[in-house]
Design an enzyme around this catalytic site. Structure first.
Site, mmCIF file in Angstrom:
data_model
loop_
_atom_site.group_PDB
_atom_site.id
_atom_site.type_symbol
_atom_site.label_atom_id
_atom_site.label_comp_id
_atom_site.label_asym_id
_atom_site.label_seq_id
_atom_site.Cartn_x
_atom_site.Cartn_y
_atom_site.Cartn_z
ATOM 1 N N HIS A 99 0.544 -1.558 0.280
ATOM 2 C CA HIS A 99 0.186 0.117 0.280
ATOM 3 C C HIS A 99 0.930 1.546 0.162
ATOM 4 O O HIS A 99 0.164 3.001 -0.016
ATOM 5 C CB HIS A 99 -1.113 -0.337 1.398
ATOM 6 C CG HIS A 99 -2.685 0.728 0.640
ATOM 7 N ND1 HIS A 99 -3.387 0.396 1.354
ATOM 8 C CD2 HIS A 99 -2.362 1.418 -0.033
ATOM 9 C CE1 HIS A 99 -4.117 0.951 0.626
ATOM 10 N NE2 HIS A 99 -4.177 1.895 0.023
ATOM 11 N N ASP A 122 -9.849 -0.162 3.653
ATOM 12 C CA ASP A 122 -8.998 -1.007 4.168
ATOM 13 C C ASP A 122 -9.255 -1.536 5.696
ATOM 14 O O ASP A 122 -9.926 -0.739 6.439
ATOM 15 C CB ASP A 122 -7.783 0.195 4.330
ATOM 16 C CG ASP A 122 -6.587 -0.788 4.319
ATOM 17 O OD1 ASP A 122 -6.242 -1.614 4.771
ATOM 18 O OD2 ASP A 122 -5.290 0.441 4.038
ATOM 19 N N HIS A 124 -6.863 -1.313 7.762
ATOM 20 C CA HIS A 124 -6.028 0.102 8.764
ATOM 21 C C HIS A 124 -6.375 1.354 8.483
ATOM 22 O O HIS A 124 -6.619 1.772 7.323
ATOM 23 C CB HIS A 124 -4.562 -0.632 8.102
ATOM 24 C CG HIS A 124 -4.041 -1.979 8.774
ATOM 25 N ND1 HIS A 124 -4.366 -3.200 7.289
ATOM 26 C CD2 HIS A 124 -3.649 -3.435 9.702
ATOM 27 C CE1 HIS A 124 -4.230 -4.226 7.815
ATOM 28 N NE2 HIS A 124 -3.488 -4.037 9.142
ATOM 29 N N ASP A 126 -3.740 3.142 7.868
ATOM 30 C CA ASP A 126 -2.742 3.631 7.444
ATOM 31 C C ASP A 126 -2.206 5.637 7.418
ATOM 32 O O ASP A 126 -1.906 5.716 6.472
ATOM 33 C CB ASP A 126 -2.645 3.763 5.759
ATOM 34 C CG ASP A 126 -2.446 1.651 5.407
ATOM 35 O OD1 ASP A 126 -2.053 0.902 6.175
ATOM 36 O OD2 ASP A 126 -2.824 1.477 4.199
ATOM 37 N N HIS A 139 4.013 0.798 4.402
ATOM 38 C CA HIS A 139 2.817 0.614 3.901
ATOM 39 C C HIS A 139 1.455 1.671 4.724
ATOM 40 O O HIS A 139 0.501 1.354 4.558
ATOM 41 C CB HIS A 139 2.829 -0.362 3.299
ATOM 42 C CG HIS A 139 2.265 -1.911 4.490
ATOM 43 N ND1 HIS A 139 1.686 -3.218 4.015
ATOM 44 C CD2 HIS A 139 2.528 -2.236 5.974
ATOM 45 C CE1 HIS A 139 1.373 -3.856 5.225
ATOM 46 N NE2 HIS A 139 2.514 -3.304 5.834
ATOM 47 N N ASP A 225 -7.339 -1.742 -0.376
ATOM 48 C CA ASP A 225 -6.884 -2.728 -0.170
ATOM 49 C C ASP A 225 -7.446 -3.996 -0.051
ATOM 50 O O ASP A 225 -8.454 -3.798 0.639
ATOM 51 C CB ASP A 225 -6.021 -1.964 1.867
ATOM 52 C CG ASP A 225 -5.585 -2.624 2.196
ATOM 53 O OD1 ASP A 225 -5.067 -4.154 1.475
ATOM 54 O OD2 ASP A 225 -4.356 -2.633 3.087
ATOM 55 N N ASP A 227 -6.965 -6.604 2.015
ATOM 56 C CA ASP A 227 -7.256 -6.527 3.398
ATOM 57 C C ASP A 227 -8.526 -5.876 4.283
ATOM 58 O O ASP A 227 -9.078 -6.587 5.111
ATOM 59 C CB ASP A 227 -6.061 -6.863 4.256
ATOM 60 C CG ASP A 227 -5.377 -4.960 4.842
ATOM 61 O OD1 ASP A 227 -6.928 -4.238 4.508
ATOM 62 O OD2 ASP A 227 -4.855 -5.042 4.979
ATOM 63 N N GLU A 270 -1.844 -5.024 -1.847
ATOM 64 C CA GLU A 270 -1.437 -5.722 -1.050
ATOM 65 C C GLU A 270 -1.762 -7.047 -1.504
ATOM 66 O O GLU A 270 -2.478 -7.852 -0.634
ATOM 67 C CB GLU A 270 -2.466 -5.308 0.448
ATOM 68 C CG GLU A 270 -1.403 -3.967 0.367
ATOM 69 C CD GLU A 270 -0.498 -4.279 1.426
ATOM 70 O OE1 GLU A 270 -0.260 -5.265 2.119
ATOM 71 O OE2 GLU A 270 0.269 -3.201 1.620
HETATM 72 N N1 LIG Z 1 -1.348 -1.702 3.981
HETATM 73 C C1 LIG Z 1 -1.502 -2.365 5.203
HETATM 74 N N2 LIG Z 1 -1.957 -3.723 4.783
HETATM 75 N N3 LIG Z 1 -1.299 -1.322 5.948
HETATM 76 C C2 LIG Z 1 -0.837 -2.346 7.508
HETATM 77 C C3 LIG Z 1 -0.414 -1.097 8.617
HETATM 78 C C4 LIG Z 1 -0.353 -1.827 9.653
HETATM 79 C C5 LIG Z 1 0.478 -1.445 10.954
HETATM 80 N N4 LIG Z 1 -0.461 -0.531 11.034
HETATM 81 C C6 LIG Z 1 1.990 -0.898 10.732
HETATM 82 O O1 LIG Z 1 1.792 0.306 10.430
HETATM 83 O O2 LIG Z 1 2.444 -1.586 10.816
HETATM 84 MN MN LIG Z 2 -3.852 -0.515 3.290
HETATM 85 MN MN LIG Z 3 -4.700 -3.185 5.721
#
Ligand SMILES: NC(=[NH2+])NCCC[C@H](N)C(=O)O
Ligand SMILES: [Mn+2]
Ligand SMILES: [Mn+2]
Length: 298
Positions: A99, A122, A124, A126, A139, A225, A227, A270
């Site tokens: 990402h 997502d 998350h 991010d 990411h 994303d 996920d 991702e």
């Molecule tokens: N694009 C993603 N899948 N991001 C996941 C980030 C996970 C976590 N918040 C980190 O900063 O490491």
């Molecule tokens: Mn992401």
């Molecule tokens: Mn994510």
């Protein structure tokens, strides 16, 4: 005829688990080109951006920002590419990769609009910065960087100022946030539809409110994303989080975006074929791309 340019960014350096660099291949293999041509697009496949795959380089890390230089260079190139796709009056479709590539896509897109809105689907947020990131993985930072927060070398890619405003961003399907990210989202009053709101309101209502919220924007980028889907449905992702979207919820989301005709660029990121089951995550990605771009059953 509708014109679209597709570009792959086979990079997995924005995080520490190898494999999302194979995402663009898996998505192509799942038939994205054919499906888009069936809907009536004239598709130009620009191939993949060149990415450094030297394993010595991969070992060298900067604890705050893993693979900083490589991630920065790739995003600079990507921003230029996306911008020239817009110049050619074509729709940019970016295939990831991790990402962190949203830094480049959004920077390139933002240069073509007064107010670029961003829909961030997502698990998350991010929105980490070096100070709040638990991992040092870039990411986990791209949305903060696009908003102008974080390392200056990254925030100043393709234009020095912030690429998007906090009031022009909507997060959807959020269910895992680091403590610093919670503070960031509250401080900047960013609109978030967590899984709780999706359960409560239903996806059609969430999309209706999202479109309404961004109606003052003259362009909207979709950063998808994979996920955001539940790991049972899309196991081939690097950072799976339980309790995610069903396949059907994700489809209705993109179908409604197509109906509203507001998306001006998109990226799907991702996808990790190493962790996938018989390419099913990439196949669902192709379903989502096709529905976003107008595929109909009847
Ligand atoms: N694009 C993603 N899948 N991001 C996941 C980030 C996970 C976590 N918040 C980190 O900063 O490491
Ligand atoms: Mn992401
Ligand atoms: Mn994510």
């Amino acid at each position: 005829m509708k014109q679209l340019s597709m570009i792959g960014v086979p990079m997995d350096l924005g995080q520490m688990r190898r494999g999302v660099d194979m995402g663009p291949s898996a998505i192509r293999y799942a038939g994205v080109l054919e499906r888009l041509e069936e809907i009536g697009y004239e598709v130009e496949d620009l191939g993949d951006l060149p990415i450094e795959k030297n394993s010595r380089l991969l070992q060298k890390q900067q604890p705050d920002y893993h693979h900083y230089q490589a991630v920065k260079q790739v995003n600079e190139k990507l921003a230029h590419q996306v911008s020239s796709i817009f110049q050619n009056k074509r729709f940019p479709l970016v295939l990831g990769g991790d990402h962190s590539i949203a830094i480049g896509t959004i920077a390139g897109a933002a240069s073509h609009f007064q107010r670029l809105g961003v829909i961030w689907l997502d698990a998350h947020g991010d929105v980490n910065t070096k100070e709040t990131s638990p991992s040092g993985n870039i990411h986990g930072m791209p949305l903060a960087i696009s908003l102008g927060y974080g390392d200056q070398g990254l925030t100043s890619i393709y234009g020095t100022s912030a690429k998007v405003r906090p009031e022009d961003v909507v997060l959807i399907a959020t269910r895992e946030l680091d403590p610093g990210e919670k503070m960031f989202l509250k401080k900047h009053r960013i609109k978030v539809f967590t899984m709780h709101e999706i359960d409560l309101l239903g996806m059609p209502e969430v999309m209706k409110q999202t479109v309404d919220y961004l109606k003052h924007c003259d362009g909207v980028h979709l950063s998808f994303d994979l996920d955001s889907l539940d790991p049972d449905e899309a196991p081939g992702v690097g950072t799976p989080v339980n309790g995610g979207l069903t396949y059907r919820e994700s489809l209705i989301a993109v179908e409604l975006l197509h109906r509203e005709n507001i998306i001006t660029s998109a990226e799907f990121v991702e996808v990790n074929p190493i962790l996938d089951e018989r390419n099913k995550t990439a196949e669902k990605t192709v379903d989502l791309i096709s529905s976003l771009l107008g595929e109909k059953l009847l």
